[in-house]
Design a protein around this motif. Sequence first.
Motif, PDB file in Angstrom:
ATOM      1  N   THR A   6       0.844  -1.185   0.000  1.00 24.48           N
ATOM      2  CA  THR A   6       0.000   0.000   0.000  1.00 24.48           C
ATOM      3  C   THR A   6       0.877   1.232   0.000  1.00 24.48           C
ATOM      4  O   THR A   6       1.758   1.373   0.852  1.00 24.48           O
ATOM      5  N   LEU A   7       0.646   2.107  -0.963  1.00 28.07           N
ATOM      6  CA  LEU A   7       1.416   3.329  -1.093  1.00 28.07           C
ATOM      7  C   LEU A   7       0.576   4.498  -0.606  1.00 28.07           C
ATOM      8  O   LEU A   7      -0.506   4.771  -1.152  1.00 28.07           O
ATOM      9  N   SER A   8       1.043   5.185   0.422  1.00 30.19           N
ATOM     10  CA  SER A   8       0.393   6.401   0.887  1.00 30.19           C
ATOM     11  C   SER A   8       0.976   7.554   0.080  1.00 30.19           C
ATOM     12  O   SER A   8       2.032   8.098   0.414  1.00 30.19           O
ATOM     13  N   LEU A   9       0.317   7.888  -0.995  1.00 29.95           N
ATOM     14  CA  LEU A   9       0.868   8.811  -1.981  1.00 29.95           C
ATOM     15  C   LEU A   9       1.047  10.207  -1.408  1.00 29.95           C
ATOM     16  O   LEU A   9       0.175  10.735  -0.718  1.00 29.95           O
ATOM     17  N   GLY A  10       2.198  10.786  -1.707  1.00 26.46           N
ATOM     18  CA  GLY A  10       2.502  12.135  -1.275  1.00 26.46           C
ATOM     19  C   GLY A  10       3.234  12.221   0.040  1.00 26.46           C
ATOM     20  O   GLY A  10       3.792  13.273   0.367  1.00 26.46           O
ATOM     21  N   ASP A  11       3.251  11.143   0.824  1.00 24.50           N
ATOM     22  CA  ASP A  11       3.895  11.186   2.140  1.00 24.50           C
ATOM     23  C   ASP A  11       5.364  10.787   2.085  1.00 24.50           C
ATOM     24  O   ASP A  11       6.139  11.153   2.973  1.00 24.50           O
ATOM     25  N   ALA A  12       5.749  10.012   1.096  1.00 29.36           N
ATOM     26  CA  ALA A  12       7.138   9.574   0.951  1.00 29.36           C
ATOM     27  C   ALA A  12       7.466   9.526  -0.531  1.00 29.36           C
ATOM     28  O   ALA A  12       6.582   9.330  -1.370  1.00 29.36           O
ATOM     29  N   PRO A  13       8.734   9.718  -0.883  1.00 26.03           N
ATOM     30  CA  PRO A  13       9.115   9.668  -2.300  1.00 26.03           C
ATOM     31  C   PRO A  13       8.818   8.299  -2.917  1.00 26.03           C
ATOM     32  O   PRO A  13       8.999   7.264  -2.263  1.00 26.03           O
ATOM     33  N   LEU A 111       2.103  13.715  -6.814  1.00 26.84           N
ATOM     34  CA  LEU A 111       2.457  15.138  -6.901  1.00 26.84           C
ATOM     35  C   LEU A 111       1.357  16.008  -6.303  1.00 26.84           C
ATOM     36  O   LEU A 111       1.632  16.911  -5.501  1.00 26.84           O
ATOM     37  N   PHE A 112       0.106  15.757  -6.658  1.00 28.20           N
ATOM     38  CA  PHE A 112      -1.002  16.549  -6.128  1.00 28.20           C
ATOM     39  C   PHE A 112      -1.084  16.429  -4.603  1.00 28.20           C
ATOM     40  O   PHE A 112      -1.406  17.396  -3.908  1.00 28.20           O
ATOM     41  N   ALA A 113      -0.798  15.218  -4.085  1.00 32.26           N
ATOM     42  CA  ALA A 113      -0.901  14.974  -2.642  1.00 32.26           C
ATOM     43  C   ALA A 113       0.191  15.695  -1.857  1.00 32.26           C
ATOM     44  O   ALA A 113       0.106  15.766  -0.623  1.00 32.26           O
ATOM     45  N   ARG A 114       1.193  16.232  -2.539  1.00 29.94           N
ATOM     46  CA  ARG A 114       2.225  17.014  -1.851  1.00 29.94           C
ATOM     47  C   ARG A 114       1.683  18.385  -1.440  1.00 29.94           C
ATOM     48  O   ARG A 114       2.305  19.089  -0.644  1.00 29.94           O
ATOM     49  N   GLY A 115       0.560  18.786  -2.018  1.00 27.22           N
ATOM     50  CA  GLY A 115      -0.039  20.045  -1.636  1.00 27.22           C
ATOM     51  C   GLY A 115       0.617  21.269  -2.224  1.00 27.22           C
ATOM     52  O   GLY A 115       0.601  22.339  -1.613  1.00 27.22           O
ATOM     53  N   ARG A 116       1.166  21.141  -3.426  1.00 28.95           N
ATOM     54  CA  ARG A 116       1.805  22.301  -4.057  1.00 28.95           C
ATOM     55  C   ARG A 116       1.162  22.622  -5.414  1.00 28.95           C
ATOM     56  O   ARG A 116       1.663  23.471  -6.137  1.00 28.95           O
ATOM     57  N   SER A 117       0.052  21.929  -5.731  1.00 35.27           N
ATOM     58  CA  SER A 117      -0.599  22.158  -7.024  1.00 35.27           C
ATOM     59  C   SER A 117      -1.822  23.048  -6.922  1.00 35.27           C
ATOM     60  O   SER A 117      -2.121  23.816  -7.836  1.00 35.27           O
ATOM     61  N   GLY A 118      -2.580  22.933  -5.843  1.00 33.33           N
ATOM     62  CA  GLY A 118      -3.742  23.797  -5.670  1.00 33.33           C
ATOM     63  C   GLY A 118      -5.014  23.288  -6.308  1.00 33.33           C
ATOM     64  O   GLY A 118      -5.976  24.049  -6.470  1.00 33.33           O
ATOM     65  N   VAL A 119      -5.067  22.013  -6.679  1.00 39.20           N
ATOM     66  CA  VAL A 119      -6.304  21.445  -7.207  1.00 39.20           C
ATOM     67  C   VAL A 119      -7.269  21.174  -6.061  1.00 39.20           C
ATOM     68  O   VAL A 119      -6.880  21.079  -4.896  1.00 39.20           O
ATOM     69  N   ARG A 120      -8.558  21.013  -6.382  1.00 34.74           N
ATOM     70  CA  ARG A 120      -9.564  20.777  -5.354  1.00 34.74           C
ATOM     71  C   ARG A 120      -9.440  19.371  -4.760  1.00 34.74           C
ATOM     72  O   ARG A 120      -9.073  18.419  -5.463  1.00 34.74           O
ATOM     73  N   PRO A 121      -9.801  19.217  -3.483  1.00 37.57           N
ATOM     74  CA  PRO A 121      -9.838  17.871  -2.889  1.00 37.57           C
ATOM     75  C   PRO A 121     -10.734  16.915  -3.656  1.00 37.57           C
ATOM     76  O   PRO A 121     -10.410  15.734  -3.770  1.00 37.57           O
ATOM     77  N   VAL A 122     -11.841  17.404  -4.219  1.00 38.25           N
ATOM     78  CA  VAL A 122     -12.745  16.505  -4.939  1.00 38.25           C
ATOM     79  C   VAL A 122     -12.068  15.918  -6.173  1.00 38.25           C
ATOM     80  O   VAL A 122     -12.309  14.761  -6.543  1.00 38.25           O
TER      81      VAL A 122
END
Length: 500
Positions: A6-13, A111-122
């Motif tokens: 299981t990959l928790s995307l955005g939390d680790a490279p 990339l989106f899960a890093r919180g630097r893109s600004g897309v909506r959570p939905v």
Amino acid sequence: MPSSSTLSLGDAPLTLRDVAAIAAGTARFDLSEAARERVAAARRVVDRLVDEAVPAYGITTGVGSQKDFAVDRAAIACYNDMMITGHATLAPGPDAPKAVVRIALAIQLSLFARGRSGVRPVLVESLLERLRADDLPGARLGSSVGASDIVAMSQLAAPLIGRAGLGPGGRGPRPLDGLAAKEAVSLLNSNSLMLAEGCLALLEARALLDAANLAAALSMEGFRGNLRSWREEVDLGRGQPGQIRTGQALRAALRGSRLLREGEARFLQDPLSFRCVPQIHGAAEAAYAFAESIFTAELSALCDNPMIDAETGEFLSHGNMESSACCLAMDTLRLALAKVIEASGQRIHKIQWPSFTGLPTSLAAEPGAIGGVQFLNFGHIAGAKVSAVRQAAGPALLNYSGQLDDGVEDVGGNAPQSIAETVRSFESAWTVVALETACAVWAVHRRDVPVGEIGEGLRALAQGVRDTLPIGREGQAIFDLGPVVDLVKAAGGHMQQEAF
């Protein structure tokens, strides 16, 4: 095959190991609460920029050469939908394999899960559900210059907003009603597809290099070469890490071999293609290490332009999507692999050359007009395939013509072109390694050396290949080299899995 994870995307490279699991379909995907909060925080910045009508690239303005034109707030949603649809132009070319698409979607979501893109959570949740369901959209390769995979990434995004894509997939369990500010530019402004292709190419190159080591060691067995040139003291005396790693692999494959005994070597000094395997393959190891470091870093690179800083509330225009580093890495690797294959082709000829082997012409049972590997045209096939690999080895880095978007995009990394050439060369490269393996095993048999007396790490491969070869039956039926290629690939792939 990699085990389920299981990959928790955005939390680790992401890593190449992760990429292998994603490609195989064994990875599972999740987002942490911390990742969800990062996404929401970045979105609040974008919403503020829109509310305050701040000129912000791709958020309240157009993109590329249209960057100086504002987009009216009431038209932003329509503009984002139209941008994805408009940029998804279909040009003739190969369709991206499902494994490449799956990896690209995971890279983008990470990339989106890093919180630097600004897309909506939905949007992030919709992408996550699509990935979990393995509901893969289609994309066509060949339309990127290496400054974001704009066309193909638009094709991957189009089904999310109800547009017909390549094939039936990609809408996900919860299709979106449409896109909001910043989302189109974030969805298309990514090198995710290039990185997916490049990482798969790296994984195959790793297996190819490992298989080439086995083939070279088998050639030394068939040639009855002098293993003193492959001793550890030689590698340590040079001090090159790639050569040291190669030497360790060669000696491990040859452990327990009769060839290690005094008096087994036929020559004081062998031809360079035999003697210099640690040096040549070692150079390829160095190139591989360089390429791996570049692509591993890029898997977590923030390439979405503009970048959102939730802490300061700023947006940063940048050029992180430029791919020269990836192109240079892949060009370097492909050139080094071509040298490995060129040397393999030389050993193929030497190992059947009577003045070098002391055996009958073509490794036939006895001198005559019939029989042996030349009777099966192994040498001609090898020559053609070596030429194909060398042809593909030319660098792509400097081949960008420039002047796109009214001159705004005047440089480009060409990484997709470099990766495509690398992938194109693999089929020929595997064939050469398989031919070397077949000739080496044939020579071992012709010297009446039992498989149980060659290197321990070579015995299973040698026995499997020996069982496929038509030794003593040359010319009685058309020989298919395919099973030998499959055995060689499996041997290289097994070593890669052990490394993971």
